[in-house]
Scaffold this motif. Structure first.
Motif, mmCIF file in Angstrom:
data_model
loop_
_atom_site.group_PDB
_atom_site.id
_atom_site.type_symbol
_atom_site.label_atom_id
_atom_site.label_comp_id
_atom_site.label_asym_id
_atom_site.label_seq_id
_atom_site.Cartn_x
_atom_site.Cartn_y
_atom_site.Cartn_z
ATOM 1 N N VAL A 184 0.897 -1.568 0.372
ATOM 2 C CA VAL A 184 0.019 -0.384 0.517
ATOM 3 C C VAL A 184 1.049 1.044 -0.509
ATOM 4 O O VAL A 184 1.917 1.260 0.672
ATOM 5 C CB VAL A 184 -0.845 -0.031 0.837
ATOM 6 C CG1 VAL A 184 -0.485 -0.345 2.780
ATOM 7 C CG2 VAL A 184 -1.649 1.317 1.713
ATOM 8 N N ASN A 185 0.653 2.587 -1.363
ATOM 9 C CA ASN A 185 0.679 3.268 -0.694
ATOM 10 C C ASN A 185 0.429 4.220 0.060
ATOM 11 O O ASN A 185 -1.028 4.597 -0.275
ATOM 12 C CB ASN A 185 1.638 3.671 -2.010
ATOM 13 C CG ASN A 185 0.613 3.407 -3.093
ATOM 14 O OD1 ASN A 185 -0.583 4.029 -2.897
ATOM 15 N ND2 ASN A 185 1.308 3.591 -4.487
ATOM 16 N N GLY A 207 2.744 -2.470 12.574
ATOM 17 C CA GLY A 207 3.200 -3.211 12.830
ATOM 18 C C GLY A 207 3.596 -3.290 11.431
ATOM 19 O O GLY A 207 3.184 -4.947 10.673
ATOM 20 N N PHE A 208 3.217 -3.081 9.851
ATOM 21 C CA PHE A 208 3.785 -3.139 9.139
ATOM 22 C C PHE A 208 5.035 -3.542 9.049
ATOM 23 O O PHE A 208 5.944 -3.426 9.660
ATOM 24 C CB PHE A 208 3.753 -1.914 8.108
ATOM 25 C CG PHE A 208 2.448 -0.995 7.856
ATOM 26 C CD1 PHE A 208 2.447 -0.579 6.242
ATOM 27 C CD2 PHE A 208 1.943 -0.479 8.505
ATOM 28 C CE1 PHE A 208 1.318 0.045 6.040
ATOM 29 C CE2 PHE A 208 0.806 -0.133 8.154
ATOM 30 C CZ PHE A 208 0.240 0.407 7.019
ATOM 31 N N ASP A 209 5.114 -4.870 8.459
ATOM 32 C CA ASP A 209 6.279 -5.550 8.730
ATOM 33 C C ASP A 209 7.333 -4.600 7.669
ATOM 34 O O ASP A 209 9.081 -4.869 8.131
ATOM 35 C CB ASP A 209 5.769 -6.886 7.475
ATOM 36 C CG ASP A 209 4.876 -7.513 8.223
ATOM 37 O OD1 ASP A 209 5.665 -8.388 9.089
ATOM 38 O OD2 ASP A 209 3.985 -7.882 7.587
ATOM 39 N N VAL A 210 7.533 -4.413 6.651
ATOM 40 C CA VAL A 210 8.428 -3.079 5.392
ATOM 41 C C VAL A 210 7.777 -2.364 6.085
ATOM 42 O O VAL A 210 6.811 -1.912 5.629
ATOM 43 C CB VAL A 210 8.743 -3.253 4.421
ATOM 44 C CG1 VAL A 210 10.182 -3.391 3.851
ATOM 45 C CG2 VAL A 210 9.283 -5.598 4.738
ATOM 46 N N CYS A 227 -2.113 -10.932 6.635
ATOM 47 C CA CYS A 227 -1.264 -10.939 5.531
ATOM 48 C C CYS A 227 0.580 -10.178 6.125
ATOM 49 O O CYS A 227 0.871 -9.627 6.975
ATOM 50 C CB CYS A 227 -2.181 -9.488 4.670
ATOM 51 S SG CYS A 227 -3.543 -10.199 3.251
ATOM 52 N N LYS A 228 1.055 -10.842 4.919
ATOM 53 C CA LYS A 228 3.125 -9.198 5.578
ATOM 54 C C LYS A 228 2.487 -8.150 4.465
ATOM 55 O O LYS A 228 1.565 -7.812 3.076
ATOM 56 C CB LYS A 228 4.487 -9.828 4.132
ATOM 57 C CG LYS A 228 5.206 -9.718 3.880
ATOM 58 C CD LYS A 228 6.107 -9.785 3.623
ATOM 59 C CE LYS A 228 7.515 -9.259 3.290
ATOM 60 N NZ LYS A 228 8.514 -9.995 2.979
ATOM 61 N N VAL A 229 3.018 -6.914 5.254
ATOM 62 C CA VAL A 229 2.195 -5.554 4.765
ATOM 63 C C VAL A 229 3.400 -4.641 4.565
ATOM 64 O O VAL A 229 4.383 -4.608 5.228
ATOM 65 C CB VAL A 229 1.399 -5.027 5.471
ATOM 66 C CG1 VAL A 229 0.706 -3.379 5.081
ATOM 67 C CG2 VAL A 229 -0.242 -5.784 5.677
ATOM 68 N N VAL A 230 3.692 -4.833 3.150
ATOM 69 C CA VAL A 230 4.610 -3.303 2.702
ATOM 70 C C VAL A 230 4.185 -1.565 2.213
ATOM 71 O O VAL A 230 2.902 -1.800 2.124
ATOM 72 C CB VAL A 230 5.484 -3.993 1.880
ATOM 73 C CG1 VAL A 230 6.577 -3.065 1.619
ATOM 74 C CG2 VAL A 230 6.178 -5.207 2.264
ATOM 75 N N GLY A 231 4.432 -1.119 3.150
ATOM 76 C CA GLY A 231 3.698 0.083 3.147
ATOM 77 C C GLY A 231 5.322 1.384 2.995
ATOM 78 O O GLY A 231 6.171 1.114 2.783
ATOM 79 N N VAL A 250 -5.499 0.260 6.285
ATOM 80 C CA VAL A 250 -5.212 -1.172 4.823
ATOM 81 C C VAL A 250 -4.825 -1.590 5.064
ATOM 82 O O VAL A 250 -4.654 -3.016 5.569
ATOM 83 C CB VAL A 250 -5.102 -0.297 3.524
ATOM 84 C CG1 VAL A 250 -4.765 -1.782 2.816
ATOM 85 C CG2 VAL A 250 -6.117 0.071 2.666
ATOM 86 N N GLY A 251 -3.191 -1.216 6.138
ATOM 87 C CA GLY A 251 -2.335 -2.088 6.639
ATOM 88 C C GLY A 251 -2.946 -2.965 7.838
ATOM 89 O O GLY A 251 -1.769 -3.647 7.843
#
Length: 329
Positions: A147-148, A186-189, A167-171, A158-159
């Motif tokens: 998600v951007n 808690g975003f993974d990246v 899910c694994k989440v990248v922001g 969303v994240g």
């Protein structure tokens, strides 16, 4: 007689909106008729979609948008004086409504939560995140979600929903402060897209196997870099394209059709008003429950004073805000 203050569109935007594009006007409101209520705004929202929607206004029209308002006078038994409602009255301090378009806040709303959340995490932006991720992207546990504008009103929800679903989440966000906030959520990246040397390499490193779901709030060149990294049968929810809204130049070409065809990707644009009735009420209950239980965190970026509404709007489009931009009237 009540005098309402309205912010109107004085001049259609050319590029970045400017202070001179808005004009405040005072309007005398007429006495109430049977079935009507007088509303006094408590909180206003400013959102990216208004940059596009303003094209449909005539110069001199009041700027659009929702507000949390209190009924200060009533000739409608469904909305007694003192009732707090959600109204689509636009950028105005006072308005008259026949009650047909008004929404009550959920009855379960706890006293500990600010009413302004009905314009954010437990309102239109939260619903946009909910339906875009769960219905358009169909995100499932174990999948990867990108998600951007991830620290904004929609992206941050969303994240967090994606994490709740396993899910694994990248922001991606536009400042180090915002990146730190995403990591706290808690975003993974999380990364600052303005300072990375290569967006392509950053995305590959974050998720070498590619992305199942892409929730796009930004569009433009960012999406052109992401889409070749989607997994086969990946899903892309096109929620917004804030990177292009103020552009006065031709937009960049879109992604390669070859990638979309051979990776068998599904891209879908959406507007949250598609979901009404029972499904909307269930989503609001879920969001309110998650917030009340602390499973979804919220952040508000509050501007005080109705006179500062245009400044809040312009700042939001530039990315000044962390979380949901709100005007406290």
């Amino acid at each position: 007689m009540v005098r309402a203050k309205n912010w109107t569109l004085k001049k259609h935007f050319e590029g970045q909106p400017k202070s001179g594009d808005f004009e405040m006007k005072a309007v005398e409101l007429p006495p109430l008729k049977n079935g009507e209520v007088l509303l006094e705004a408590l909180f206003l929202t400013v959102d990216p979609y208004m940059r596009l929607a303003a094209k449909r206004l005539k110069e001199g029209d009041t700027m659009m948008g929702q507000q949390v308002a209190r009924v200060v006078e009533s000739k409608n038994s469904a909305f007694p004086t003192g009732t707090v409602v959600l109204a689509s009255s636009g950028w105005t301090t006072h308005s008259i409504s026949d009650g047909k378009e008004l929404e009550n806040l959920p009855v379960e709303w706890p006293d500990t939560l600010p009413l302004s959340l009905a314009l954010g995490t437990v309102g239109m932006p939260g619903l946009t995140a909910y339906f875009g991720l769960l219905n358009i992207c169909s995100a499932k546990g174990g999948e990867t979600v990108l998600v951007n504008a991830a620290a904004g009103a929609v992206g941050s929800v969303v994240g967090q929903i994606a994490k709740l679903k396993g899910c694994k989440v990248v922001g991606a966000a536009g400042s180090d402060e915002k990146v730190a906030y995403l990591k706290k959520l808690g975003f993974d990246v999380a990364f600052n897209y303005k300072t990375v040397k290569s967006l392509e390499e950053t995305l590959k490193k974050a998720c070498p196997d590619g992305y199942d779901c892409y929730f796009d709030n930004v569009g433009g060149e960012f999406s052109n870099v992401v889409i070749p990294q989607m997994k086969k049968f990946g899903r892309i929810a096109i929620c917004g394209a804030i990177s292009t809204y103020n552009s006065t130049h031709p937009l960049p070409p879109g992604p390669s059709p070859e990638v979309i065809i051979y990776q068998q990707l599904r891209m879908e644009g959406f507007i949250v008003s598609r979901w009404q009735g029972e499904v909307k009420q269930k989503a609001l209950k879920d969001l309110l429950k998650w917030v009340s239980e602390g499973k979804i965190q919220f952040q508000e970026y509050i501007t005080e004073g109705f006179e500062n509404t245009p400044a809040a709007f312009m700042g939001m489009l530039k990315g000044d805000n962390l979380g949901k931009t709100i005007v406290k009237v």
